[in-house]
Design a protein around this motif. Structure first.
Motif, mmCIF file in Angstrom:
data_model
loop_
_atom_site.group_PDB
_atom_site.id
_atom_site.type_symbol
_atom_site.label_atom_id
_atom_site.label_comp_id
_atom_site.label_asym_id
_atom_site.label_seq_id
_atom_site.Cartn_x
_atom_site.Cartn_y
_atom_site.Cartn_z
ATOM 1 N N LEU A 45 -6.760 -0.816 0.207
ATOM 2 C CA LEU A 45 -6.120 -2.039 0.659
ATOM 3 C C LEU A 45 -6.726 -3.262 -0.040
ATOM 4 O O LEU A 45 -6.002 -4.160 -0.460
ATOM 5 C CB LEU A 45 -6.263 -2.160 2.182
ATOM 6 N N ARG A 48 -5.444 -3.499 -3.555
ATOM 7 C CA ARG A 48 -4.065 -3.994 -3.546
ATOM 8 C C ARG A 48 -4.040 -5.503 -3.321
ATOM 9 O O ARG A 48 -3.269 -6.222 -3.954
ATOM 10 C CB ARG A 48 -3.261 -3.273 -2.463
ATOM 11 N N GLU A 49 -4.886 -6.003 -2.430
ATOM 12 C CA GLU A 49 -4.951 -7.436 -2.128
ATOM 13 C C GLU A 49 -5.398 -8.232 -3.354
ATOM 14 O O GLU A 49 -4.946 -9.370 -3.557
ATOM 15 C CB GLU A 49 -5.891 -7.680 -0.951
ATOM 16 N N PRO A 63 -0.410 -6.422 5.427
ATOM 17 C CA PRO A 63 -1.212 -5.524 4.587
ATOM 18 C C PRO A 63 -0.700 -4.093 4.762
ATOM 19 O O PRO A 63 -0.427 -3.647 5.872
ATOM 20 C CB PRO A 63 -2.629 -5.702 5.135
ATOM 21 N N HIS A 64 -0.539 -3.405 3.646
ATOM 22 C CA HIS A 64 0.007 -2.051 3.716
ATOM 23 C C HIS A 64 -0.493 -1.233 2.536
ATOM 24 O O HIS A 64 -0.871 -1.770 1.503
ATOM 25 C CB HIS A 64 1.535 -2.089 3.727
ATOM 26 N N GLY A 65 -0.494 0.063 2.734
ATOM 27 C CA GLY A 65 -0.917 0.966 1.688
ATOM 28 C C GLY A 65 -0.683 2.410 2.100
ATOM 29 O O GLY A 65 -0.220 2.697 3.200
#
Length: 147
Positions: A45, A48-49, A63-65
């Motif tokens: 995460l 990704r951020e 927030p997702h993953g």
């Protein structure tokens, strides 16, 4: 759909002064301890951020993953008593999603959840009502009224 995915143990309430990062870390730790997400999810995460913020207009963060703990989608929600700052954005509500690595059955569900989250993120009255909730029953009452 959100009503059916959310249990009391997946809705978090954060007091005034709590940072976005600290709140998200708490959610990650609890969800991992309960076996809802795998231990490496937080690191993925964060990666990704770094590529781009997952904070959107109207104070909504999504927030997702991908998670490997199980084969079902997980939705959790974090609500701030007062908005938290994150990269020049205010965050009032976190809609946290952990998606299974592979699951054709969840594809339609995932699309419907995204659509519902986007609808909520555009509805300032709904966001205000949700962000005023201080416990799970109040939060669910607001969602049921929306439905």
């Amino acid at each position: 759909i959100l009503n059916s995915l959310l249990d009391e143990d997946k809705v978090f309430f954060f007091e005034a002064g709590r940072s976005y990062e600290d709140a998200l870390d708490e959610m990650l730790e609890i969800l991992a301890d309960e076996g809802h997400i795998d231990e490496g999810f937080g690191a993925r995460l964060a990666e990704r951020e770094e590529k781009g913020t997952m904070v959107f207009d109207n104070g909504v963060a999504i927030p997702h993953g991908i998670q490997t703990a199980n084969d079902r989608m997980l939705l959790a929600v974090g609500i701030f008593e007062q908005p938290a700052q994150h990269k020049n954005h205010e965050v009032r509500i976190i809609f946290f999603m952990a998606l299974p690595e592979q699951s054709d059955a969840d594809d339609m569900l995932m699309i419907r959840v995204y659509d519902e989250l986007l609808d909520i993120s555009r509805d300032t009255d709904m966001l205000t009502a949700l962000s005023r909730a201080r416990n799970y029953p109040e939060f669910m009452r607001v969602l049921y009224k929306k439905a």
